[in-house]
Enzyme design. Structure first.
Site, PDB file in Angstrom:
ATOM      1  CD  GLU A 130      59.652 -19.911  -8.446  1.00 15.83           C
ATOM      2  OE1 GLU A 130      58.608 -20.249  -7.846  1.00 15.83           O
ATOM      3  OE2 GLU A 130      60.786 -20.290  -8.115  1.00 15.83           O
TER       4      GLU A 130
ATOM      5  CD  GLU B 141      60.015 -19.151  -3.443  1.00 12.19           C
ATOM      6  OE1 GLU B 141      59.809 -20.108  -2.692  1.00 12.19           O
ATOM      7  OE2 GLU B 141      59.166 -18.716  -4.249  1.00 12.19           O
TER       8      GLU B 141
END
Ligand code: AHR
Length: 498
Positions: A292, A172
């Protein structure tokens, strides 16, 4: 209500990659310590894994597991987690403000993967770590002995290489919350350097570049586009997708239409991957790694995220209800429908932290979301088929119009596996399945997940409030199958084709 699913065995999407049934373990809350690693528990084996948890994890049917983060990885130095346990450093961990004793590290993770037959997937630190540190980790894991890092592995008791096949280039990195978060081109500089050295060190490894953290981000698609342009399919075999969803507006009909948004996210990133491949005359394209995904919207306050000064604090302790289980089924059905694009996916996470399994000293709890994952993963293997659906529709508040039926179909030789979800909150559905070129001869087995209360949960007191039942009531007639689906229910059914 009647619905129909028309199939043809020649109308195929692609082989369903087993790796879409992946999971994720992060040094976060009680996922590792008091989760997969609890050496002091009376049921634990020599590696610190409790027998009850091991059985449940096996049953869940996870194939590949990502580790050690998540946000955690962007401040993690893998060398802190190897070597003599007593000599390992205890450090302040900043992503979740916890204390990290480093009792569990690379060697323990590989041991866990081996004992559960998981393929390991490691994420490197491209936040505060260096590309060289990433390359050293590849050497530690994958090289034959004879050089420094591989010899360290041998010294730590593992002469044979771990052969970790999959590596994530950070986590991320477009998110301002991420340690070492940078603008896209700076991320690409780091990722290119790391990728080059990691593949020079072991040309067999496959790499996952950081896509944007989700469709809610202002960076969505633009970031992914730039990363794929800069990395190309040579330096990044996959681009990552993340998504956490929830029934934030307490509108269940709306929530159960979320499959449209999941499909849309996949299709947007895949279209970008194809466009970049076209632009750069690359014959290969970057595939999708949804590394995810889950329901996560309750345990999101500052307290849920702040482990100040504690080892294994209770964090992200989400309790799932029945409607969340239906949404988990929808994620997996979407991955199957996009088998030509999504090659890896990781349920985030596996134990105690936004997880299908919870532990306490007395036992383990299978949350509602455990069941759809297990129902689908236990029927993995085969090729996804295109589907022509005829069914009533409804217009949802946030996600557009959806059919009441949500489904996915896999063909494995003569076995047809149908996953079907009736999202109508009041009406039952009779689903007719027809395979145009081959008759359905026999019903092999089936399971039904059904409950009248979307808010029902499995709890320590009532652990089997939500449990699948075996499905028996399937009618076959003239080569077609008829499956009765109660309102708000999900079925997994296998048939034999002629
Ligand atoms: O899975 C929980 C967290 O969600 C991960 O650490 C991070 O990558 C994401 O924001």
């Amino acid at each position: 209500m009647k619905a129909s699913l028309e199939l043809h065995t020649q109308f195929q999407i692609d082989a369903v990659d087993d790796r879409i049934f992946g999971g994720f373990i992060e040094h976060l809350g009680r996922c590792v310590y008091q989760g997969v690693y609890e050496p002091d528990h009376p049921l634990s084996d020599a590696n610190g894994l409790r027998a009850d948890l091991r059985d449940a994890l096996k049953e869940l049917g996870v194939t590949v597991v990502r580790y050690p983060g998540g946000n955690f990885v962007s401040g993690y130095h893998w060398e802190d987690g190897v070597g003599v346990a007593e000599a390992r450093r205890t450090v302040r961990e900043l992503a979740w403000q916890s204390i990290e004793p480093n009792w569990f590290g690379t060697d323990e993770f590989i041991q866990l993967c081996r004992s559960l037959n998981w393929q390991p997937m490691l994420a490197v630190n491209l936040g505060t770590g260096t590309p060289e540190e990433a390359r050293n980790w590849v050497e530690y894991c994958n090289a034959l002995t004879g050089t420094y890092f591989a010899d360290q592995r041998a010294k730590n008791g593992n002469e044979e290489p771990f052969d970790v096949p999959l590596w994530c280039l950070g986590n991320e990195m477009d998110g301002p919350w991420q340690l070492g978060h940078v603008p896209v081109d700076e991320y690409c500089n780091r990722a290119q350097m790391a990728a080059k050295m990691m593949t020079d060190c072991d040309p067999r490894v496959e790499l996952v570049a950081c896509g944007s953290s989700g469709p809610q981000m202002p960076t969505f698609i633009e970031w992914d586009h730039r990363v794929m342009q800069r990395m190309g399919s040579r330096l990044a075999n996959y681009i990552s997708l993340h998504r956490y969803v929830g029934n934030r507006n307490e509108d269940s009909a709306d929530y159960l239409a979320i499959s449209n948004a999941i499909d849309n996210q996949i299709e947007s990133v895949d279209a970008t991957a194809r466009a970049v491949a076209g632009q750069s005359r690359d014959r290969r394209r970057t595939y999708l790694c949804f590394d995810e995904w889950n329901v996560w919207y309750r345990a999101r306050t500052q307290t849920d995220r702040d482990g100040t000064g504690r080892v294994a604090p209770v964090l992200l302790d989400e309790t799932y209800n029945y409607e969340d289980a239906l949404v988990v089924a929808m994620f997996l059905m979407s991955f199957i429908r996009h088998a030509d694009a999504v090659k890896i996916a990781n349920l985030a996470q596996l134990v105690n932290v936004i997880a299908p399994l919870k532990t306490n000293p007395e036992g383990i709890l299978k949350q509602s979301t455990f069941h759809p994952f297990r129902m689908i993963s236990s029927r993995k293997g085969g090729t996804a088929l295109q589907q022509a659906i005829t069914c009533d529709t409804y217009a949802s508040e946030s996600y557009g119009t959806v059919t009441y039926l949500d489904s996915a179909t896999i063909l494995e030789e003569s076995t047809l596996k149908v996953f079907a979800l009736n999202r109508h909150l009041e009406e039952a559905m009779t689903l007719t399945v027809n395979c145009a070129d081959r008759p359905i001869l026999e019903f092999t087995d089936g399971e039904l997940l059904s409950h009248t209360n979307l808010q029902a949960e499995n709890s320590w007191r009532n652990a089997s409030e939500i449990t699948p039942a075996s499905l028996k009531d399937i009618k076959l007639d003239a080569g077609k199958a008829h499956v009765d689906l109660p309102p708000q229910s999900f079925a997994a059914v296998s048939f034999q084709l002629g």
